[in-house]
Scaffold this motif. Structure first.
Motif, PDB file in Angstrom:
ATOM      1  N   LEU A  37      -0.283  20.346 -10.927  1.00  0.00           N
ATOM      2  CA  LEU A  37      -0.830  19.653 -12.051  1.00  0.00           C
ATOM      3  C   LEU A  37      -2.091  19.266 -12.022  1.00  0.00           C
ATOM      4  CD1 LEU A  37       2.524  17.704 -12.936  1.00  0.00           C
ATOM      5  CD2 LEU A  37       1.835  19.731 -13.839  1.00  0.00           C
ATOM      6  N   SER A  38      -2.559  18.679 -10.670  1.00  0.00           N
ATOM      7  CA  SER A  38      -3.934  18.175 -10.605  1.00  0.00           C
ATOM      8  C   SER A  38      -4.157  17.916  -9.011  1.00  0.00           C
ATOM      9  CB  SER A  38      -4.163  16.601 -11.382  1.00  0.00           C
ATOM     10  OG  SER A  38      -3.242  15.777 -10.785  1.00  0.00           O
ATOM     11  N   ALA A  39      -5.401  17.799  -8.804  1.00  0.00           N
ATOM     12  CA  ALA A  39      -5.837  17.451  -7.428  1.00  0.00           C
ATOM     13  C   ALA A  39      -7.261  16.673  -7.522  1.00  0.00           C
ATOM     14  CB  ALA A  39      -6.227  18.689  -6.654  1.00  0.00           C
ATOM     15  N   ARG A  40      -7.300  15.732  -6.514  1.00  0.00           N
ATOM     16  CA  ARG A  40      -8.507  14.759  -6.661  1.00  0.00           C
ATOM     17  C   ARG A  40      -8.802  14.388  -5.157  1.00  0.00           C
ATOM     18  NH1 ARG A  40      -7.014   9.296  -5.940  1.00  0.00           N
ATOM     19  NH2 ARG A  40      -4.873   8.820  -6.151  1.00  0.00           N
ATOM     20  N   PRO A  41     -10.054  14.105  -4.963  1.00  0.00           N
ATOM     21  CA  PRO A  41     -10.502  13.723  -3.471  1.00  0.00           C
ATOM     22  C   PRO A  41     -10.279  12.474  -3.237  1.00  0.00           C
ATOM     23  CG  PRO A  41     -12.447  14.033  -4.966  1.00  0.00           C
ATOM     24  CD  PRO A  41     -11.354  14.408  -5.645  1.00  0.00           C
ATOM     25  N   LEU A  42      -9.565  12.239  -1.969  1.00  0.00           N
ATOM     26  CA  LEU A  42      -9.443  10.680  -1.598  1.00  0.00           C
ATOM     27  C   LEU A  42     -10.580  10.208  -0.592  1.00  0.00           C
ATOM     28  CD1 LEU A  42      -5.658  10.839  -0.780  1.00  0.00           C
ATOM     29  CD2 LEU A  42      -6.745   9.789  -2.592  1.00  0.00           C
ATOM     30  N   ALA A  43     -11.009  11.488   0.220  1.00  0.00           N
ATOM     31  CA  ALA A  43     -11.990  11.169   1.282  1.00  0.00           C
ATOM     32  C   ALA A  43     -12.677  12.471   1.441  1.00  0.00           C
ATOM     33  CB  ALA A  43     -11.361  10.666   2.488  1.00  0.00           C
ATOM     34  N   PRO A  44     -13.716  12.626   2.240  1.00  0.00           N
ATOM     35  CA  PRO A  44     -14.572  13.756   2.419  1.00  0.00           C
ATOM     36  C   PRO A  44     -13.605  14.978   2.768  1.00  0.00           C
ATOM     37  CG  PRO A  44     -15.938  12.000   3.331  1.00  0.00           C
ATOM     38  CD  PRO A  44     -14.319  11.359   2.959  1.00  0.00           C
ATOM     39  N   THR A  45     -12.708  14.865   3.452  1.00  0.00           N
ATOM     40  CA  THR A  45     -11.761  15.942   3.750  1.00  0.00           C
ATOM     41  C   THR A  45     -10.453  16.037   3.444  1.00  0.00           C
ATOM     42  OG1 THR A  45     -11.493  15.105   6.200  1.00  0.00           O
ATOM     43  CG2 THR A  45     -13.292  16.588   5.687  1.00  0.00           C
ATOM     44  N   VAL A  46      -9.926  14.985   2.580  1.00  0.00           N
ATOM     45  CA  VAL A  46      -8.716  14.962   2.041  1.00  0.00           C
ATOM     46  C   VAL A  46      -8.590  14.904   0.961  1.00  0.00           C
ATOM     47  CG1 VAL A  46      -6.550  13.185   2.374  1.00  0.00           C
ATOM     48  CG2 VAL A  46      -8.229  13.251   4.397  1.00  0.00           C
ATOM     49  N   TYR A  47      -7.439  15.331   0.333  1.00  0.00           N
ATOM     50  CA  TYR A  47      -7.066  15.420  -1.241  1.00  0.00           C
ATOM     51  C   TYR A  47      -5.940  15.061  -1.703  1.00  0.00           C
ATOM     52  CZ  TYR A  47     -11.256  18.066  -2.771  1.00  0.00           C
ATOM     53  OH  TYR A  47     -12.779  18.347  -3.039  1.00  0.00           O
ATOM     54  N   TYR A  63       7.450  -6.998   8.232  1.00  0.00           N
ATOM     55  CA  TYR A  63       7.043  -5.312   8.433  1.00  0.00           C
ATOM     56  C   TYR A  63       5.734  -5.252   8.894  1.00  0.00           C
ATOM     57  CZ  TYR A  63      11.680  -3.524   6.492  1.00  0.00           C
ATOM     58  OH  TYR A  63      12.981  -3.425   6.284  1.00  0.00           O
ATOM     59  N   LEU A  64       5.613  -4.648   9.783  1.00  0.00           N
ATOM     60  CA  LEU A  64       4.160  -4.439  10.169  1.00  0.00           C
ATOM     61  C   LEU A  64       4.090  -2.617  10.187  1.00  0.00           C
ATOM     62  CD1 LEU A  64       4.062  -6.156  13.867  1.00  0.00           C
ATOM     63  CD2 LEU A  64       3.604  -7.068  11.645  1.00  0.00           C
ATOM     64  N   LEU A  65       3.287  -2.345   9.249  1.00  0.00           N
ATOM     65  CA  LEU A  65       3.080  -1.073   8.868  1.00  0.00           C
ATOM     66  C   LEU A  65       1.506  -0.508   9.473  1.00  0.00           C
ATOM     67  CD1 LEU A  65       4.295  -0.959   5.198  1.00  0.00           C
ATOM     68  CD2 LEU A  65       5.593  -0.623   7.409  1.00  0.00           C
ATOM     69  N   ILE A  66       1.669   0.451  10.081  1.00  0.00           N
ATOM     70  CA  ILE A  66       0.366   0.918  10.675  1.00  0.00           C
ATOM     71  C   ILE A  66       0.213   2.368  10.774  1.00  0.00           C
ATOM     72  CG2 ILE A  66      -0.688   0.897  13.203  1.00  0.00           C
ATOM     73  CD1 ILE A  66       1.129  -1.264  13.819  1.00  0.00           C
ATOM     74  N   GLY A  67      -1.144   2.782  10.176  1.00  0.00           N
ATOM     75  CA  GLY A  67      -1.099   4.199  10.117  1.00  0.00           C
ATOM     76  C   GLY A  67      -2.715   4.623  10.191  1.00  0.00           C
ATOM     77  N   THR A  68      -2.865   5.980  10.486  1.00  0.00           N
ATOM     78  CA  THR A  68      -4.159   6.510  10.387  1.00  0.00           C
ATOM     79  C   THR A  68      -4.106   7.672   9.493  1.00  0.00           C
ATOM     80  OG1 THR A  68      -3.715   7.683  12.429  1.00  0.00           O
ATOM     81  CG2 THR A  68      -4.734   5.478  12.595  1.00  0.00           C
ATOM     82  N   GLY A  69      -5.117   7.976   9.059  1.00  0.00           N
ATOM     83  CA  GLY A  69      -5.370   9.438   8.268  1.00  0.00           C
ATOM     84  C   GLY A  69      -4.253   9.484   7.008  1.00  0.00           C
ATOM     85  N   THR A  70      -3.739  10.536   7.018  1.00  0.00           N
ATOM     86  CA  THR A  70      -2.780  10.992   6.000  1.00  0.00           C
ATOM     87  C   THR A  70      -1.497  10.216   6.514  1.00  0.00           C
ATOM     88  OG1 THR A  70      -2.221  12.890   7.156  1.00  0.00           O
ATOM     89  CG2 THR A  70      -3.826  13.185   4.918  1.00  0.00           C
ATOM     90  N   GLY A  71      -1.465   9.663   7.658  1.00  0.00           N
ATOM     91  CA  GLY A  71      -0.160   8.950   8.299  1.00  0.00           C
ATOM     92  C   GLY A  71      -0.162   7.611   7.228  1.00  0.00           C
ATOM     93  N   ILE A  72      -0.833   7.341   6.413  1.00  0.00           N
ATOM     94  CA  ILE A  72      -0.764   6.124   5.363  1.00  0.00           C
ATOM     95  C   ILE A  72      -0.144   6.384   4.349  1.00  0.00           C
ATOM     96  CG2 ILE A  72      -2.740   6.166   4.070  1.00  0.00           C
ATOM     97  CD1 ILE A  72      -2.060   3.124   6.002  1.00  0.00           C
ATOM     98  N   GLY A 130     -15.172   3.490   5.574  1.00  0.00           N
ATOM     99  CA  GLY A 130     -14.714   3.029   4.370  1.00  0.00           C
ATOM    100  C   GLY A 130     -14.241   4.127   3.611  1.00  0.00           C
ATOM    101  N   ALA A 131     -15.307   5.185   3.647  1.00  0.00           N
ATOM    102  CA  ALA A 131     -14.879   6.368   3.002  1.00  0.00           C
ATOM    103  C   ALA A 131     -13.744   7.155   3.121  1.00  0.00           C
ATOM    104  CB  ALA A 131     -16.193   7.266   2.823  1.00  0.00           C
ATOM    105  N   GLU A 132     -13.280   6.878   4.407  1.00  0.00           N
ATOM    106  CA  GLU A 132     -11.996   7.726   4.648  1.00  0.00           C
ATOM    107  C   GLU A 132     -10.573   6.638   4.668  1.00  0.00           C
ATOM    108  OE1 GLU A 132     -13.265   8.594   8.961  1.00  0.00           O
ATOM    109  OE2 GLU A 132     -14.300  10.111   8.139  1.00  0.00           O
ATOM    110  N   LEU A 133     -10.881   5.498   4.063  1.00  0.00           N
ATOM    111  CA  LEU A 133      -9.669   4.622   3.842  1.00  0.00           C
ATOM    112  C   LEU A 133      -8.897   5.337   2.609  1.00  0.00           C
ATOM    113  CD1 LEU A 133     -11.144   1.039   4.479  1.00  0.00           C
ATOM    114  CD2 LEU A 133      -9.371   2.318   5.734  1.00  0.00           C
TER     115      LEU A 133
END
Length: 251
Positions: A10-20, A117-126, A156-159
């Protein structure tokens, strides 16, 4: 064995320079009965006809099975030269891909009686934590559970989804959002948002994990997951209450 089913872009949008962020809909008329935190597998073929598959955690925020026309959302990291990346780069709105699932046990447990709850993530692991937000809102309202979300990124651009987590923190006093940046510092003025400079695995002291009250979720880079797992065990948390999912980049 889960049967494959079609989803239409249906759609796609950028979240970060290398993530959609991709939004699909299931297009075979059936429901997708999933629990927040689970993932689906995308099935495709390499140019030589070899079958391949990639796993993506659902980012969709629903508390019911996804019926026809309802969004199937997930985030995709683009890897230079990656075959799955090439597939997504060539997808156009209306195109169909095939998936199976959902899979996984990285979900909130209805029998939990923890205080935090302690929720800890990096990259698309969020991504799984975005999907869990409606559940977390209900748990905060029902039994006053507190939630600390630690999100690791270089800048910050990669959050990923930072605007959504910030808005959720402002609307829910028991939810605390901690952006952890390793390569820069940044200011946040929103309520319940406390940035931390450094790697996310070095930020646990800021939230003072407590074996008597906490259940932790770890998702993302394997090195981060391993480091946090060891740290939390050393602080007395039972392995039963440290739930893990590692993300490994595939090309």
């Amino acid at each position: 064995m889960h049967p494959q089913f079609p989803i239409r872009l249906l759609s796609a949008r950028p979240l970060a320079p290398t993530v959609y962020h991709y939004v699909f809909e299931r297009s075979d008329g059936d429901a997708l009965d999933f629990v927040p935190g689970q993932f689906i597998q995308l099935h495709f073929e390499y140019a030589d006809g070899t079958a391949a598959k990639r796993s993506y955690s659902l980012a969709t925020q629903h508390d019911h099975a996804l019926g026809p026309g309802e969004a199937v959302e997930f985030a995709v990291s683009f890897v230079p030269g990656g075959r799955a990346t090439a597939l997504f780069e060539n997808l156009a709105v209306g195109d169909t891909v095939f998936c199976s699932g959902p899979y996984g046990r990285f979900v909130l447990d209805a029998t939990d009686r923890n205080a935090r709850y302690l929720l800890i993530g990096t990259g698309t692991g969020i991504t799984p934590y975005r999907s869990m937000l409606p559940q977390l809102a209900a748990l905060m309202a029902e039994r006053g559970v507190q939630v600390h979300l630690l999100q690791g990124a270089r800048t910050g651009a990669e959050l990923l989804y930072a605007d959504e987590f910030t808005a959720f923190a402002a609307a829910n006093p028991l939810f605390h959002y901690h952006p952890c940046l390793s390569r820069e510092t940044t200011e946040f003025t929103a309520p319940n948002v406390t940035p931390i400079h450094g790697y996310v695995q070095q930020a646990l002291d800021a939230i003072k994990p407590d074996a008597a009250t906490d259940i932790a979720y770890l998702c993302g880079n394997p090195n981060m997951v391993d480091a946090c797992f060891t740290d939390l065990k050393d602080r007395g948390l039972s392995t039963r209450y440290i739930r893990r999912e590692k993300y490994v980049s595939n090309v």
